[in-house]
Design an enzyme around this catalytic site. Structure first.
Site, PDB file in Angstrom:
ATOM      1  N   GLY A  51      13.072  -3.476  11.792  1.00 17.58           N
ATOM      2  CA  GLY A  51      12.266  -2.278  11.604  1.00 17.58           C
ATOM      3  C   GLY A  51      12.207  -1.324  12.782  1.00 17.58           C
ATOM      4  CD  GLU A 106       7.469  -5.843  16.807  1.00 19.79           C
ATOM      5  OE1 GLU A 106       8.018  -5.186  15.901  1.00 19.79           O
ATOM      6  OE2 GLU A 106       7.237  -7.050  16.707  1.00 19.79           O
ATOM      7  CG  ASP A 107       8.560  -2.068  12.940  1.00 22.37           C
ATOM      8  OD1 ASP A 107       7.967  -3.012  13.512  1.00 22.37           O
ATOM      9  OD2 ASP A 107       9.095  -2.202  11.825  1.00 22.37           O
ATOM     10  CG  ASP A 110      -0.293  -5.799  10.113  1.00 21.62           C
ATOM     11  OD1 ASP A 110      -1.526  -5.942  10.160  1.00 21.62           O
ATOM     12  OD2 ASP A 110       0.302  -5.589   9.051  1.00 21.62           O
ATOM     13  CG  PHE A 159       3.061  -1.847   2.800  1.00 21.72           C
ATOM     14  CD1 PHE A 159       3.433  -2.921   3.584  1.00 21.72           C
ATOM     15  CD2 PHE A 159       4.046  -1.107   2.169  1.00 21.72           C
ATOM     16  CE1 PHE A 159       4.769  -3.261   3.728  1.00 21.72           C
ATOM     17  CE2 PHE A 159       5.378  -1.437   2.306  1.00 21.72           C
ATOM     18  CZ  PHE A 159       5.747  -2.520   3.090  1.00 21.72           C
ATOM     19  NE  ARG A 172      15.310  -2.379   7.179  1.00 21.06           N
ATOM     20  CZ  ARG A 172      14.316  -3.083   7.696  1.00 21.06           C
ATOM     21  NH1 ARG A 172      13.492  -2.519   8.549  1.00 21.06           N
ATOM     22  NH2 ARG A 172      14.118  -4.341   7.359  1.00 21.06           N
TER      23      ARG A 172
END
Length: 187
Positions: A51, A106-107, A110, A159, A172
């Site tokens: 990601g 990191e994308d 969470d 999300f 993506r």
């Protein structure tokens, strides 16, 4: 594009590509300043695949640090629209991090489980420092570890996809970030 549909789910525009670019420029400036202050002109950026690859490429170029290197590692903790809570090491890191400033890219952070595990693994390899850079951070979802040092956007626990983030491998390629549209019952 206003709405997009993948796997029968509809998503609405949430963060535009222009907004993303502004945050990348800000983050790059902060990282470059951090390297100058610490005297490190050869940091190692570690992109967490898959990601973060779009974000990492844009950020790495924007940082424009002459001796910087980039490496890739792959972890997986999502299935569908939710985290499994289990991190699976898919592809390891070959580069030596001893004595180096390491920036994990990191994308999204969470629950923090992947970020925490990666920090712990890298700390055992004697780096000068390990810092987390994330485009997106969900503070209300964080269960483990500290807040990332460099954050593009803080977002609620919904999300999202696009700009490298996916739904089962799809979406993506979208230049913007989209959020799952609430159903009529949720509105």
């Amino acid at each position: 594009m206003k709405d997009v549909t993948f796997n029968g789910l509809t998503f609405e525009l949430y963060i535009t590509h222009d907004e993303i670019n502004k945050q990348i420029q800000r983050l790059a400036g902060e990282i470059k300043h951090n390297c100058e202050v610490s005297g490190d002109d050869a940091p190692l950026f570690i992109c967490v695949l898959t990601g973060a690859f779009v974000f990492a490429a844009d950020l790495f170029r924007a940082c424009d640090i002459h001796n910087a290197e980039i490496a890739f590692i792959r972890f997986k903790s999502y299935e569908g629209t939710s985290s499994t809570g289990v991190v699976n090491d898919i592809m390891g890191l070959a580069e030596d991090v001893t004595g180096r400033s390491v920036f994990i890219i990191e994308d999204i952070v969470d629950t923090g489980i992947t970020a925490y595990q990666l920090r712990e693994t890298l700390a055992k390899k004697n780096p000068k420092s390990v810092k987390m850079v994330t485009l997106l951070f969900k503070p209300d979802s964080l269960k483990v570890g500290p807040k990332p040092e460099f954050v593009g956007f803080e977002i609620p626990p919904r999300f999202i996809l696009g700009y490298g983030l996916d739904l089962d491998g799809l979406a993506r390629q979208l230049p913007d970030i989209y959020v799952l549209k609430p159903t009529q019952e949720e509105q």
